[in-house]
Design an enzyme around this catalytic site. Structure first.
Site, PDB file in Angstrom:
ATOM      1  N   HIS A   1       0.731  -1.100  -0.059  1.00 25.24           N
ATOM      2  CA  HIS A   1      -0.064   0.137  -0.145  1.00 25.24           C
ATOM      3  C   HIS A   1       0.759   1.109   0.037  1.00 25.24           C
ATOM      4  CE1 HIS A   1       0.722   0.783   4.240  1.00 25.24           C
ATOM      5  NE2 HIS A   1       0.606  -0.675   4.564  1.00 25.24           N
TER       6      HIS A   1
ATOM      7  N   CYS B   1       2.921  -4.862   6.628  1.00 27.72           N
ATOM      8  CA  CYS B   1       2.801  -4.723   5.088  1.00 27.72           C
ATOM      9  C   CYS B   1       4.029  -4.292   4.573  1.00 27.72           C
ATOM     10  CB  CYS B   1       1.597  -3.577   4.769  1.00 27.72           C
ATOM     11  SG  CYS B   1       0.042  -4.382   5.458  1.00 27.72           S
TER      12      CYS B   1
END
Length: 170
Positions: free
Chosen positions: A134, A146
């Site tokens: 992201h 992430c």
């Protein structure tokens, strides 16, 4: 193509021979072997993950150009992170009775999300959920597990990504 993310926080964005690498943010707890990944540990799991699909905030950004499946986010989109719930590591509609993460965020991190195939076939309860690529926060502040890139670089990767491609965190 197999996109490579190094433990030092760099990723090659292109299959072209002269392609350079760009900076990436990883988990606040660093990286961990996928077999040691636990829900909420803040570590980015090492391993090779298929690129599943792309979600984006249509009210903020244009749809990314990519050959991967793409869908605009809705304000009620969420992702279940409750290990004991039947929807663990799956998308859910909010409100949802079990613990979940809201994908419709005000901070811009999820303006573009590339869903990675971590712990999803089938999910092992407690082995980590919502591992995405992201948009970065600030000056590449750590993530919750992430991989995060500058939005320009997210778009560059997605422009070259194809179904069947993988992301390797090594």
């Amino acid at each position: 193509m197999d996109w490579q993310v190094s433990q030092s926080g760099h990723i090659t964005l292109s299959s072209k021979p002269d392609a350079g690498t760009v900076r990436a943010a990883l988990g606040r707890s660093g990286v961990t072997k996928a077999s040691d990944k636990r829900e909420g540990d803040g570590a980015t799991p090492l391993g090779r993950y298929p690129l599943r699909r792309v979600l984006y905030r249509a009210d903020r950004v244009a749809a990314p150009k990519t050959a991967l499946p793409v869908r605009p986010l809705r304000p009620d989109d969420g992702w279940c992170d409750a290990p004991d719930d039947a929807a663990y590591n799956r998308p859910v509609r909010r409100p949802y009775p079990a613990s979940h993460e809201a994908l419709w965020r005000e901070d811009g991190l999820y303006d573009i999300i590339l869903v990675l195939g971590h712990n999803d076939d089938p999910p092992i309860r407690g082995a980590g959920s919502a591992i995405f690529l992201h948009c970065k926060r600030g000056d590449y502040e750590p993530t919750e597990g992430c991989v995060a890139l500058d939005p320009v670089h997210v778009r560059a990767l997605l422009a070259e990504a194809r179904p069947g491609d993988w992301l390797t965190i090594r």
